[in-house]
Motif scaffolding. Structure first.
Motif, PDB file in Angstrom:
ATOM      1  N   GLY A   1       0.815  -1.214   0.000  1.00 32.30           N
ATOM      2  CA  GLY A   1       0.000   0.000   0.000  1.00 32.30           C
ATOM      3  C   GLY A   1       0.852   1.269   0.000  1.00 32.30           C
ATOM      4  O   GLY A   1       2.058   1.212   0.243  1.00 32.30           O
ATOM      5  N   PRO A   2       0.213   2.420  -0.239  1.00 29.76           N
ATOM      6  CA  PRO A   2       0.940   3.693  -0.372  1.00 29.76           C
ATOM      7  C   PRO A   2       1.634   4.150   0.915  1.00 29.76           C
ATOM      8  O   PRO A   2       2.525   4.990   0.862  1.00 29.76           O
ATOM      9  N   GLN A   3       1.216   3.616   2.070  1.00 28.16           N
ATOM     10  CA  GLN A   3       1.887   4.033   3.321  1.00 28.16           C
ATOM     11  C   GLN A   3       2.914   3.004   3.773  1.00 28.16           C
ATOM     12  O   GLN A   3       3.504   3.147   4.838  1.00 28.16           O
ATOM     13  N   ALA A   4       3.107   1.960   3.005  1.00 23.27           N
ATOM     14  CA  ALA A   4       3.952   0.851   3.481  1.00 23.27           C
ATOM     15  C   ALA A   4       5.125   0.556   2.545  1.00 23.27           C
ATOM     16  O   ALA A   4       5.908  -0.358   2.801  1.00 23.27           O
ATOM     17  N   TYR A   5       5.297   1.357   1.490  1.00 22.98           N
ATOM     18  CA  TYR A   5       6.270   0.943   0.472  1.00 22.98           C
ATOM     19  C   TYR A   5       7.728   1.085   0.900  1.00 22.98           C
ATOM     20  O   TYR A   5       8.630   0.619   0.217  1.00 22.98           O
ATOM     21  N   HIS A   6       7.971   1.705   2.072  1.00 25.91           N
ATOM     22  CA  HIS A   6       9.349   1.730   2.576  1.00 25.91           C
ATOM     23  C   HIS A   6       9.828   0.319   2.902  1.00 25.91           C
ATOM     24  O   HIS A   6      11.002   0.087   3.067  1.00 25.91           O
ATOM     25  N   ARG A   7       8.857  -0.635   3.008  1.00 24.02           N
ATOM     26  CA  ARG A   7       9.252  -2.031   3.327  1.00 24.02           C
ATOM     27  C   ARG A   7       9.374  -2.885   2.069  1.00 24.02           C
ATOM     28  O   ARG A   7       9.514  -4.100   2.148  1.00 24.02           O
ATOM     29  N   LEU A   8       9.310  -2.222   0.906  1.00 20.29           N
ATOM     30  CA  LEU A   8       9.367  -2.957  -0.360  1.00 20.29           C
ATOM     31  C   LEU A   8      10.661  -3.775  -0.506  1.00 20.29           C
ATOM     32  O   LEU A   8      10.641  -4.889  -1.033  1.00 20.29           O
ATOM     33  N   GLY A   9      11.784  -3.195  -0.020  1.00 18.26           N
ATOM     34  CA  GLY A   9      13.074  -3.888  -0.142  1.00 18.26           C
ATOM     35  C   GLY A   9      13.037  -5.278   0.499  1.00 18.26           C
ATOM     36  O   GLY A   9      13.445  -6.277  -0.108  1.00 18.26           O
ATOM     37  N   ASP A  10      12.500  -5.344   1.724  1.00 20.59           N
ATOM     38  CA  ASP A  10      12.403  -6.638   2.422  1.00 20.59           C
ATOM     39  C   ASP A  10      11.471  -7.576   1.667  1.00 20.59           C
ATOM     40  O   ASP A  10      11.704  -8.794   1.600  1.00 20.59           O
ATOM     41  N   MET A  11      10.421  -7.002   1.134  1.00 20.63           N
ATOM     42  CA  MET A  11       9.445  -7.833   0.419  1.00 20.63           C
ATOM     43  C   MET A  11      10.085  -8.449  -0.826  1.00 20.63           C
ATOM     44  O   MET A  11       9.815  -9.601  -1.175  1.00 20.63           O
ATOM     45  N   VAL A  12      10.955  -7.672  -1.477  1.00 23.16           N
ATOM     46  CA  VAL A  12      11.663  -8.188  -2.654  1.00 23.16           C
ATOM     47  C   VAL A  12      12.558  -9.359  -2.238  1.00 23.16           C
ATOM     48  O   VAL A  12      12.597 -10.403  -2.905  1.00 23.16           O
ATOM     49  N   ASP A  13      13.267  -9.193  -1.116  1.00 22.93           N
ATOM     50  CA  ASP A  13      14.139 -10.282  -0.640  1.00 22.93           C
ATOM     51  C   ASP A  13      13.333 -11.553  -0.369  1.00 22.93           C
ATOM     52  O   ASP A  13      13.750 -12.657  -0.709  1.00 22.93           O
ATOM     53  N   ARG A  14      12.153 -11.341   0.231  1.00 25.59           N
ATOM     54  CA  ARG A  14      11.316 -12.511   0.528  1.00 25.59           C
ATOM     55  C   ARG A  14      10.801 -13.142  -0.756  1.00 25.59           C
ATOM     56  O   ARG A  14      10.765 -14.361  -0.893  1.00 25.59           O
ATOM     57  N   ALA A  15      10.408 -12.285  -1.692  1.00 24.98           N
ATOM     58  CA  ALA A  15       9.885 -12.810  -2.964  1.00 24.98           C
ATOM     59  C   ALA A  15      10.953 -13.623  -3.686  1.00 24.98           C
ATOM     60  O   ALA A  15      10.659 -14.622  -4.351  1.00 24.98           O
ATOM     61  N   ALA A  16      12.223 -13.199  -3.525  1.00 22.52           N
ATOM     62  CA  ALA A  16      13.320 -13.932  -4.174  1.00 22.52           C
ATOM     63  C   ALA A  16      13.451 -15.340  -3.603  1.00 22.52           C
ATOM     64  O   ALA A  16      13.982 -16.243  -4.240  1.00 22.52           O
ATOM     65  N   LYS A  17      12.943 -15.505  -2.357  1.00 22.94           N
ATOM     66  CA  LYS A  17      12.964 -16.841  -1.746  1.00 22.94           C
ATOM     67  C   LYS A  17      11.653 -17.574  -1.989  1.00 22.94           C
ATOM     68  O   LYS A  17      11.364 -18.607  -1.365  1.00 22.94           O
ATOM     69  N   GLY A  18      10.810 -16.978  -2.829  1.00 23.86           N
ATOM     70  CA  GLY A  18       9.546 -17.625  -3.166  1.00 23.86           C
ATOM     71  C   GLY A  18       8.421 -17.319  -2.197  1.00 23.86           C
ATOM     72  O   GLY A  18       7.360 -17.939  -2.234  1.00 23.86           O
ATOM     73  N   GLU A  19       8.664 -16.347  -1.292  1.00 22.75           N
ATOM     74  CA  GLU A  19       7.655 -16.025  -0.278  1.00 22.75           C
ATOM     75  C   GLU A  19       6.856 -14.809  -0.729  1.00 22.75           C
ATOM     76  O   GLU A  19       7.426 -13.738  -0.944  1.00 22.75           O
ATOM     77  N   ARG A  20       5.542 -14.955  -0.858  1.00 18.64           N
ATOM     78  CA  ARG A  20       4.726 -13.828  -1.319  1.00 18.64           C
ATOM     79  C   ARG A  20       4.198 -13.038  -0.118  1.00 18.64           C
ATOM     80  O   ARG A  20       3.913 -13.618   0.918  1.00 18.64           O
ATOM     81  N   SER A  21       4.084 -11.707  -0.252  1.00 14.61           N
ATOM     82  CA  SER A  21       3.660 -10.930   0.919  1.00 14.61           C
ATOM     83  C   SER A  21       2.766  -9.758   0.550  1.00 14.61           C
ATOM     84  O   SER A  21       2.819  -9.229  -0.551  1.00 14.61           O
ATOM     85  N   THR A  22       1.950  -9.370   1.541  1.00 17.19           N
ATOM     86  CA  THR A  22       1.050  -8.218   1.403  1.00 17.19           C
ATOM     87  C   THR A  22       1.308  -7.296   2.577  1.00 17.19           C
ATOM     88  O   THR A  22       1.405  -7.751   3.719  1.00 17.19           O
ATOM     89  N   ASP A  23       1.443  -5.997   2.327  1.00 17.26           N
ATOM     90  CA  ASP A  23       1.603  -5.030   3.405  1.00 17.26           C
ATOM     91  C   ASP A  23       0.757  -3.803   3.089  1.00 17.26           C
ATOM     92  O   ASP A  23       1.097  -3.010   2.213  1.00 17.26           O
ATOM     93  N   THR A  24      -0.365  -3.678   3.800  1.00 20.18           N
ATOM     94  CA  THR A  24      -1.233  -2.516   3.584  1.00 20.18           C
ATOM     95  C   THR A  24      -1.430  -1.753   4.893  1.00 20.18           C
ATOM     96  O   THR A  24      -2.449  -1.106   5.092  1.00 20.18           O
ATOM     97  N   ASP A  25      -0.438  -1.815   5.774  1.00 23.65           N
ATOM     98  CA  ASP A  25      -0.496  -1.029   7.021  1.00 23.65           C
ATOM     99  C   ASP A  25      -0.489   0.446   6.678  1.00 23.65           C
ATOM    100  O   ASP A  25       0.003   0.853   5.638  1.00 23.65           O
ATOM    101  N   MET A  26      -0.985   1.254   7.611  1.00 21.05           N
ATOM    102  CA  MET A  26      -0.979   2.698   7.392  1.00 21.05           C
ATOM    103  C   MET A  26      -0.301   3.422   8.547  1.00 21.05           C
ATOM    104  O   MET A  26      -0.925   4.229   9.237  1.00 21.05           O
ATOM    105  N   PRO A  27       0.973   3.162   8.805  1.00 19.26           N
ATOM    106  CA  PRO A  27       1.630   3.878   9.900  1.00 19.26           C
ATOM    107  C   PRO A  27       1.888   5.325   9.463  1.00 19.26           C
ATOM    108  O   PRO A  27       2.410   5.555   8.371  1.00 19.26           O
TER     109      PRO A  27
END
Ligand code: 5AD
Ligand code: SF4
Length: 447
Positions: free
Chosen positions: A109-135
């Motif tokens: 989500g638009p308030q969570a994309y600072h965590r995109l880097g970690d999500m990419v690392d996880r995706a590289a290991k085949g792990e899919r993720s969703t982050d729509t938090d609004m901190p």
């Protein structure tokens, strides 16, 4: 590429508003900080970020067909690109996208994309993720410093919306109104200017609701930030968008008469000229209060170029009410404007209102409205012929040797002279077209 390889190249495709453009640039910077480089033009990227918009029309379906297209193009090139869905459709659909599209590795989500880097690392290991938090504000502190800059830069100062216009999805996808802290913004502006920005556009869904504490601890509104940025010597131009009529303050209006670097341009959406429709939209202003507000801008800045947004075919809009929209357009004389057919957004109050207006009626109204708006834009351009002004050169034109810049009134101005991107030239506006002008360079402008 196998699905569990780390991506080497990326492409961010941003749709919709300028805030998405800003977010797209920052996601790019974040990926580059991880050593992932932009894919060359025409080349399939290892990682594609779809930075989506949910404001109108079949946004969700469009995303699914884009995903299909990326996968197909990847297959043809013998690749399996990693796909991230970001932006407002990601916020609205969340996990649903992961369920429906096996090829999507990340939904952010638009308030969570600072965590995109970690999500990419996880995706590289085949792990899919969703982050729509609004901190609130969390992402800005977590993003790498600004790097990529053109002569014109966007700076998001405010996000979210508490207005709940009955047609609009933004309060649900972007969350509540928040202002970024003053010091962070002045700092980011300085970095942009150091990196070559000569014009900064302050962005927010309700940018004129921005407020904060200045360096001395005083409460200030957007005008305070504008004054601070105007003090940066190498910054030549300041703009802001989008404003809401109800958040306009005396101090911000006054700034248009006081700050030379604040460009004579105001984007102030009215949406409709009918008070009945405005009420049903929950706009809490009237046609008359809007016109009075514009008069106050014209008092301090008589040459100000006015721009707005319009929706035709809001549920229940009658022919007579639509005529009132044409009347307000004629009364204002906009220099530019954006106009849309009403589009029911899932979950908004207007989507379940009775008397939805048939598509062919909306088509006819939009055409008539746009005829008025184009006529006024052309008239505004024609009235500019003979004026002398500064033009900031932004990019090459379509014809060889042609360069394109913007006038203070945000008009596109073409030149057939040898100029560089980033030049500020003193120019005469010599010829007007419906949506642009031809300029003649008088001299390179000095600071
Ligand atoms: N249908 C049509 N236009 C819309 N806008 C926002 N929501 C809708 C909708 N549901 C328009 C408004 C707003 C601009 C960004 O998009 O005019 O100002
Ligand atoms: Fe949407 Fe209205 Fe908020 Fe603008 S002010 S973002 S139109 S709810």
């Amino acid at each position: 590429m196998k699905s569990n390889d780390s991506p080497k190249t990326y492409r961010v495709k941003s749709f919709g508003c300028q805030m998405n453009v800003y977010d797209g640039e920052r996601m790019g910077e974040l990926l580059e900080a991880k050593g992932i480089t932009p894919a060359a033009e025409g080349e399939d990227a290892d990682l594609v970020v779809l930075n989506t918009c949910h404001i109108r029309e079949k946004a969700t379906e469009k995303v699914y067909s884009d995903i299909g297209r990326i996968e197909k193009s990847g297959r043809e090139a013998g690749k399996k690109p990693m796909i991230a869905v970001a932006g407002c459709v990601a916020q609205a659909e969340g996990e649903e996208i992961i369920k429906r599209s096996p090829g999507v590795g990340m939904v952010v989500g638009p308030q969570a994309y600072h965590r995109l880097g970690d999500m990419v690392d996880r995706a590289a290991k085949g792990e899919r993720s969703t982050d729509t938090d609004m901190p609130e504000n969390a992402k800005f502190g977590a993003l790498p410093a600004r790097r990529r800059v053109s002569p014109t830069a966007f700076l998001t100062v405010q996000e979210g919306c508490d207005k709940f216009c009955t047609y609009c999805v933004v309060p649900y996808t972007r969350g509540a109104e928040i202002s970024r802290p003053y010091n962070d913004l002045v700092e980011e502006a300085k970095r942009l200017v150091d990196a070559g920005a000569r014009e900064i556009t302050l962005l927010g869904q309700n940018v004129n609701a921005w407020n904060g504490e200045d360096g001395k601890g005083r409460s200030v509104g957007l005008e305070g930030l504008i004054h601070a940025l105007a003090a940066l010597p190498d910054l030549k131009r300041i703009r802001y968008t989008t404003s809401h009529p109800n958040d306009m303050t005396d101090a911000l209006i006054a700034a248009h008469g006081e700050v030379d670097k604040l460009m004579p341009y105001l984007h102030l959406p009215v949406q409709s000229g009918s008070d009945r429709v405005l009420k049903a939209m929950n706009r809490s202003h009237t046609a008359e209060s809007y016109l009075k507000l514009l008069d106050r801008f014209r008092e301090v800045r008589p040459d100000i170029a006015l721009s707005g947004d319009f929706i035709v075919g809001f549920p229940g809009e009658t022919d007579a009410e639509f005529e009132e929209t044409l009347q307000i357009v004629d009364a204002v004389g906009y220099a530019s404007a954006f106009s849309f057919k009403y589009s029911p957004r899932p979950g908004t109050p207007a989507a379940s209102m009775e008397n939805q207006v048939p598509m062919e009626v909306m088509d006819g109204r939009l055409q008539r409205l746009q005829a008025h708006l184009s006529r006024d834009q052309y008239a505004f351009n024609q009235a500019s012929v003979g004026k002398t002004c500064d033009v900031l050169i932004e990019r090459k034109g379509r014809r060889p040797g042609q360069m394109l810049g913007k006038s203070p009134w945000l008009q596109s101005v073409f030149f057939d002279s040898k100029l560089q991107i980033g030049d500020m030239v003193r120019a005469e506006l010599v010829q007007a077209g419906p949506s642009s002008l031809q300029g003649r360079v008088l001299e390179m402008a000095t600071a």
